[in-house]
Motif scaffolding. Structure first.
Motif, mmCIF file in Angstrom:
data_model
loop_
_atom_site.group_PDB
_atom_site.id
_atom_site.type_symbol
_atom_site.label_atom_id
_atom_site.label_comp_id
_atom_site.label_asym_id
_atom_site.label_seq_id
_atom_site.Cartn_x
_atom_site.Cartn_y
_atom_site.Cartn_z
ATOM 1 N N VAL A 145 0.847 -1.195 0.000
ATOM 2 C CA VAL A 145 0.000 0.000 0.000
ATOM 3 C C VAL A 145 0.885 1.248 0.000
ATOM 4 C CG1 VAL A 145 -1.909 -1.162 1.196
ATOM 5 C CG2 VAL A 145 -0.230 0.113 2.527
ATOM 6 N N LEU A 146 0.352 2.338 -0.518
ATOM 7 C CA LEU A 146 1.095 3.605 -0.525
ATOM 8 C C LEU A 146 1.021 4.327 0.815
ATOM 9 C CD1 LEU A 146 0.543 5.443 -3.922
ATOM 10 C CD2 LEU A 146 2.695 4.857 -2.817
ATOM 11 N N ASN A 147 -0.171 4.374 1.398
ATOM 12 C CA ASN A 147 -0.386 5.127 2.625
ATOM 13 C C ASN A 147 -1.018 4.199 3.666
ATOM 14 O OD1 ASN A 147 -1.848 6.769 4.604
ATOM 15 N ND2 ASN A 147 -1.262 8.514 3.315
ATOM 16 N N VAL A 148 -0.237 3.831 4.653
ATOM 17 C CA VAL A 148 -0.692 2.877 5.670
ATOM 18 C C VAL A 148 -1.922 3.405 6.414
ATOM 19 C CG1 VAL A 148 -0.059 1.700 7.824
ATOM 20 C CG2 VAL A 148 1.568 1.789 5.930
ATOM 21 N N ASP A 149 -1.933 4.695 6.750
ATOM 22 C CA ASP A 149 -3.071 5.261 7.484
ATOM 23 C C ASP A 149 -4.360 5.205 6.667
ATOM 24 O OD1 ASP A 149 -1.671 5.844 9.830
ATOM 25 O OD2 ASP A 149 -1.022 7.793 9.056
ATOM 26 N N LEU A 150 -4.317 5.693 5.419
ATOM 27 C CA LEU A 150 -5.514 5.689 4.570
ATOM 28 C C LEU A 150 -5.988 4.266 4.273
ATOM 29 C CD1 LEU A 150 -4.803 8.503 1.927
ATOM 30 C CD2 LEU A 150 -6.495 8.524 3.765
ATOM 31 N N SER A 151 -5.060 3.402 3.959
ATOM 32 C CA SER A 151 -5.422 2.012 3.653
ATOM 33 C C SER A 151 -5.989 1.308 4.879
ATOM 34 C CB SER A 151 -4.214 1.256 3.110
ATOM 35 O OG SER A 151 -3.870 1.756 1.840
ATOM 36 N N SER A 152 -5.430 1.593 6.042
ATOM 37 C CA SER A 152 -5.949 0.990 7.274
ATOM 38 C C SER A 152 -7.399 1.377 7.495
ATOM 39 C CB SER A 152 -5.121 1.439 8.485
ATOM 40 O OG SER A 152 -3.835 0.905 8.416
ATOM 41 N N GLU A 153 -7.699 2.653 7.314
ATOM 42 C CA GLU A 153 -9.087 3.115 7.458
ATOM 43 C C GLU A 153 -10.000 2.419 6.460
ATOM 44 O OE1 GLU A 153 -10.515 4.963 9.835
ATOM 45 O OE2 GLU A 153 -8.526 4.860 10.778
ATOM 46 N N SER B 260 -4.205 -13.477 8.926
ATOM 47 C CA SER B 260 -3.452 -12.291 9.313
ATOM 48 C C SER B 260 -3.017 -11.597 8.029
ATOM 49 C CB SER B 260 -2.233 -12.695 10.141
ATOM 50 O OG SER B 260 -1.455 -11.564 10.453
ATOM 51 N N ILE B 261 -3.362 -10.327 7.900
ATOM 52 C CA ILE B 261 -3.048 -9.545 6.702
ATOM 53 C C ILE B 261 -2.171 -8.369 7.114
ATOM 54 C CG2 ILE B 261 -3.999 -8.200 4.789
ATOM 55 C CD1 ILE B 261 -5.126 -10.947 4.567
ATOM 56 N N PHE B 262 -1.012 -8.236 6.487
ATOM 57 C CA PHE B 262 -0.128 -7.094 6.712
ATOM 58 C C PHE B 262 -0.267 -6.142 5.536
ATOM 59 C CE2 PHE B 262 3.471 -8.130 9.805
ATOM 60 C CZ PHE B 262 2.767 -9.116 10.461
ATOM 61 N N LEU B 263 -0.564 -4.886 5.817
ATOM 62 C CA LEU B 263 -0.483 -3.832 4.810
ATOM 63 C C LEU B 263 0.904 -3.221 4.975
ATOM 64 C CD1 LEU B 263 -3.941 -2.067 5.271
ATOM 65 C CD2 LEU B 263 -3.364 -4.021 3.812
ATOM 66 N N VAL B 264 1.712 -3.259 3.936
ATOM 67 C CA VAL B 264 3.095 -2.816 4.019
ATOM 68 C C VAL B 264 3.299 -1.611 3.108
ATOM 69 C CG1 VAL B 264 5.509 -3.484 3.678
ATOM 70 C CG2 VAL B 264 3.848 -5.180 4.477
ATOM 71 N N LYS B 265 3.827 -0.528 3.686
ATOM 72 C CA LYS B 265 4.108 0.670 2.898
ATOM 73 C C LYS B 265 5.106 0.312 1.802
ATOM 74 C CE LYS B 265 5.332 5.465 3.145
ATOM 75 N NZ LYS B 265 5.309 6.653 3.963
ATOM 76 N N SER B 266 4.746 0.665 0.571
ATOM 77 C CA SER B 266 5.587 0.315 -0.570
ATOM 78 C C SER B 266 5.771 1.527 -1.477
ATOM 79 C CB SER B 266 4.958 -0.844 -1.342
ATOM 80 O OG SER B 266 3.694 -0.463 -1.839
ATOM 81 N N LYS B 267 6.574 1.363 -2.488
ATOM 82 C CA LYS B 267 6.814 2.423 -3.455
ATOM 83 C C LYS B 267 5.609 2.565 -4.387
ATOM 84 C CE LYS B 267 11.776 1.923 -3.344
ATOM 85 N NZ LYS B 267 13.004 1.790 -4.115
ATOM 86 N N ASP B 268 5.568 3.645 -5.141
ATOM 87 C CA ASP B 268 4.505 3.882 -6.116
ATOM 88 C C ASP B 268 4.386 2.720 -7.104
ATOM 89 O OD1 ASP B 268 4.024 6.343 -5.009
ATOM 90 O OD2 ASP B 268 5.032 7.476 -6.575
ATOM 91 N N ASN B 269 3.161 2.541 -7.587
ATOM 92 C CA ASN B 269 2.859 1.564 -8.652
ATOM 93 C C ASN B 269 3.163 0.116 -8.276
ATOM 94 O OD1 ASN B 269 1.978 3.631 -10.439
ATOM 95 N ND2 ASN B 269 4.123 4.104 -10.853
ATOM 96 N N GLN B 270 3.011 -0.221 -6.999
ATOM 97 C CA GLN B 270 3.152 -1.602 -6.556
ATOM 98 C C GLN B 270 1.755 -2.158 -6.287
ATOM 99 O OE1 GLN B 270 6.236 -3.273 -5.990
ATOM 100 N NE2 GLN B 270 6.962 -1.486 -7.111
ATOM 101 N N SER B 271 1.564 -3.429 -6.571
ATOM 102 C CA SER B 271 0.326 -4.100 -6.194
ATOM 103 C C SER B 271 0.593 -5.592 -6.107
ATOM 104 C CB SER B 271 -0.817 -3.804 -7.180
ATOM 105 O OG SER B 271 -0.742 -4.632 -8.313
ATOM 106 N N SER B 272 -0.362 -6.308 -5.578
ATOM 107 C CA SER B 272 -0.235 -7.762 -5.486
ATOM 108 C C SER B 272 -0.725 -8.450 -6.760
ATOM 109 C CB SER B 272 -1.025 -8.276 -4.272
ATOM 110 O OG SER B 272 -2.388 -7.923 -4.393
#
Length: 139
Positions: free
Chosen positions: A15-23, A49-61
């Motif tokens: 994810v790009l923004n951990v706070d926004l994605s968490s919400e 268990s799901i980890f949202l990890v701050k990543s660089k732009d244009n990353q996805s699973s």
């Protein structure tokens, strides 16, 4: 073989923004937040268990198959077609980006949805028999 892999313990999602994605995961998916810092958030939902990890732009699973079709790396299961239709409507109401309910030529029906970062997920109407048995879930 006496030693074997027993379960998937954790899934990591960029994810790009951990706070926004968490919400988003809290509000849209009803996930339970267990930990968060500036680089990651840890959630429990869908017996995982799901980890949202701050990543660089244009990353996805997501990835592309040999036909050039964008694919998801994770399918969630629900208990039957009615449950699939209900969650599909609920996601639409919550303004989650969703695809149409599809018949893919196998048992059950599916639809895809996306998180804020474009991570693509699948939902299938068929709950595995082993899961039903373990958690005493009936039709």
């Amino acid at each position: 073989m006496t030693k074997r892999l027993l379960r998937v313990g954790t899934i990591y999602i960029p994810v790009l923004n951990v706070d926004l994605s968490s919400e988003w995961y809290l509000e849209k998916l009803g996930a339970e937040l267990t930990y968060k810092d500036k680089d990651k958030a840890i959630f429990n939902f869908a017996n995982q268990s799901i980890f949202l990890v701050k990543s660089k732009d244009n990353q996805s699973s997501n990835f592309y198959d040999t036909h050039g079709e964008e694919r998801f790396s994770l399918t969630f299961e629900v208990n039957g077609l009615d449950a699939l239709k209900t969650i599909h409507k609920d996601f639409i109401k919550k303004q989650v980006r969703v695809g149409d309910i599809e018949d893919r030529g196998h048992t059950g029906r599916n639809f895809v949805f996306y998180d804020l970062d474009g991570n693509k997920f699948d939902v299938w109407s068929e709950l595995s028999p082993q899961f039903k048995e373990q958690y005493l879930i009936s039709e």
